[in-house]
Write a protein that holds these residues in place. Sequence first.
Motif, PDB file in Angstrom:
ATOM      1  N   ILE A 210       0.843  -1.231   0.015  1.00 13.43           N
ATOM      2  CA  ILE A 210       0.025   0.114   0.045  1.00 13.43           C
ATOM      3  C   ILE A 210       0.910   1.383   0.160  1.00 13.43           C
ATOM      4  O   ILE A 210       0.559   2.304  -0.939  1.00 13.43           O
ATOM      5  CB  ILE A 210      -0.887  -0.005   1.218  1.00 13.43           C
ATOM      6  CG1 ILE A 210      -1.927  -1.275   1.281  1.00 13.43           C
ATOM      7  CG2 ILE A 210      -1.787   1.175   1.467  1.00 13.43           C
ATOM      8  CD1 ILE A 210      -2.831  -1.413   2.353  1.00 13.43           C
TER       9      ILE A 210
ATOM     10  N   LYS B 283       0.446   3.710  -2.966  1.00 10.96           N
ATOM     11  CA  LYS B 283      -0.220   5.072  -2.864  1.00 10.96           C
ATOM     12  C   LYS B 283       0.733   6.140  -3.452  1.00 10.96           C
ATOM     13  O   LYS B 283       0.175   7.260  -4.178  1.00 10.96           O
ATOM     14  CB  LYS B 283       0.042   5.490  -1.202  1.00 10.96           C
ATOM     15  CG  LYS B 283      -0.683   6.840  -0.774  1.00 10.96           C
ATOM     16  CD  LYS B 283      -0.632   6.760   0.759  1.00 10.96           C
ATOM     17  CE  LYS B 283      -1.082   8.239   1.082  1.00 10.96           C
ATOM     18  NZ  LYS B 283      -1.239   8.539   2.439  1.00 10.96           N
TER      19      LYS B 283
ATOM     20  N   ASN C 286       0.039   6.090  -7.345  1.00  8.00           N
ATOM     21  CA  ASN C 286      -1.113   6.755  -7.768  1.00  8.00           C
ATOM     22  C   ASN C 286      -0.975   8.402  -7.647  1.00  8.00           C
ATOM     23  O   ASN C 286      -1.489   9.305  -8.507  1.00  8.00           O
ATOM     24  CB  ASN C 286      -2.047   6.377  -6.674  1.00  8.00           C
ATOM     25  CG  ASN C 286      -2.573   4.883  -6.910  1.00  8.00           C
ATOM     26  OD1 ASN C 286      -2.469   4.556  -8.108  1.00  8.00           O
ATOM     27  ND2 ASN C 286      -3.273   4.206  -5.858  1.00  8.00           N
ATOM     28  N   GLU C 287      -0.092   8.739  -6.597  1.00  4.83           N
ATOM     29  CA  GLU C 287       0.311  10.195  -6.483  1.00  4.83           C
ATOM     30  C   GLU C 287       0.952  10.819  -7.669  1.00  4.83           C
ATOM     31  O   GLU C 287       0.414  11.579  -8.243  1.00  4.83           O
ATOM     32  CB  GLU C 287       1.091  10.527  -5.144  1.00  4.83           C
ATOM     33  CG  GLU C 287       0.139  10.215  -3.925  1.00  4.83           C
ATOM     34  CD  GLU C 287       0.935  10.507  -2.675  1.00  4.83           C
ATOM     35  OE1 GLU C 287       2.309  10.568  -2.963  1.00  4.83           O
ATOM     36  OE2 GLU C 287       0.528  10.458  -1.478  1.00  4.83           O
TER      37      GLU C 287
END
Length: 630
Positions: free
Chosen positions: A578, A582, A585-586
Amino acid sequence: MSWTQELYQVYEQQCGQEHNDGTVLLPVSHSTANAQIEVTLKQDGSFESARALSKEEGLNTIIPVTEDSGGRTSGVCAMPLADKLIYLCGDYHAYTGKNNLPHYGAYLEQLGRWHDSPYTHPSVDAVYAYISQGTLMKDLIDSHVLTPDESTGKLAEKVMLAGIAQADAFVRFRVWGGETPETWLDKSLYRCFTAWNGSESDENGLCYATGETAPLTYKHPSKIRNTGDKAKLISANDESGFTYRGRFQDKNEAIAVSYDFSQKMHNALRWLIQRQGISVQESGKRKESMQFDTLQLIVWTSSFADPPEMMQAAYAPDDDDDDERFDETVTPDTEPLYRDFLRKRIFGTKDFDIQSKVMLMGVDAATTGRLSIAIYEELEHSRLLEQLVRWHAETAALRFYAKRKISCPNSFAVREIISCAYGMENGKGFLEAKPEIIKDNVLRLLPCITQGRHLPADIVRNLVKKASNPLAYEHSYNHRTVLETACGMIRKQNIDRKEGIISMAFDPNETDRSYLFGCLLAIADAAERATYDENDLKARVTNAKRYWSMFANRPSSTWAKIENQLRVYMNKLGGKSIFYEKMLNEVMSKFKLNDFSDNSPLSPAYLLGYHHFNAEIYKKSENDRKNEEE
């Protein structure tokens, strides 16, 4: 002033001063030689003893020289006192089979003139009395300094003295009776020879350097960089070539320098080179050498304060002797602190006269007999320090130091920049470039440091190319060094051009396509490495590094392959994935429309993105670890 006047001023100001660093500013009409034998005489000229000298003992023995002998290369030309065996031994032929009568006769005739003059010295009288006996070779053999061949009685050809054949050995004298038995250290002997040598000169003319009428010389000293250096800075002995043909009728019209001026200028240059060599090699702190292949750089100040260090990085965190190092990890968002640190380090610890100048000079051997001035600059001391602050600030990047396990902003040594751009791994596991390449590029980079000129574009291109091929390096730390250097030089180039990314740390607002692709590469690399054990870290290469070169040329299509293979490692990470998902995705959310699908080659900014986000990942993981502990 010109370089000749500056060197002359150095001599006039420093002559007679005591120098605690072990260097010697030679008197006029003196030079240095490497002696292999030391002969000790009594005051009446009788032989007492002799011994062979080690290479270190005989190094830089001060000897008197005439205008002719100071630059001798071949032919018969005797030194005034200390000399080679071929000049000193009346029995040379008996033990070598070679005729040395012209050499021995020239030595005795010249020493006899000094001995008979009003400027003689007790040591001269003793040496003359002894050498006139013609028994030096026999005495040296009887003292077991020289070794004869048992079958022939001649000198053994294969026996060496401090790396020199026996027959070619250089002899210095010690004479008992005076305050200073060592003739090479006797200042009263220096003065006597200088006076006698001056009385022998009768060619007066206009000195172009001083504008005064004085004895001229056209035979200028050699041995400028070391005792074995035959190259000369000033020479006009090519009567049949094109040294001055078509411009002047003879050498007098080309250049005329007084013997005194030439001696002082050359002796000052020798002393500055020797003094700098001491500071580099024997200083308690680690310093960059100022010799690059045949190029010798010299830096000095008009006030004789310690000159600023131009060739090093801003500081050395891995150096135990660096008293101004950071004692903890400096995070990438400390660029203002780094700039403040630079100003304090460069200005705050330097005791300098605001009116003083700094001279930078580089001499290079164009041939074995000619020395050229490759660079010469006169700079205001305060302005140079400002330029150094600017150079270290603009070329800095976040660097990792394995010894202290810290990452902090720092600049790069000049030799390091060139080795990263043009070098390869050597057998010892370090980056190394060819000496001639280092020399040429040092001269290109110096104006960037001292004058603020733009960085040569080809150096940056080479660094980007090298950093884009991690598989070319056997040792990962070498690729890391190349990557860090490339990022520092990309920043510098962007600052010069007033465009592009100039930050040393990750910028969350940056939307440059290449920068963002570099961030993705860093995440993929870190995520896969997170699944490795200690053995894997040493033996395996991540897919991000494996596809790196292809990724730089075709990022969109190559990322699809990297991302597909990354899924396997994300599954291995389990819940820890994760953290990386994360970040992916950012970064993906920051791409502009159609930028992600653009498969054209990336700009150098992608290296900045990789480097910056790599540090960001480490920073975030450390913060998460601390939060878990709390």
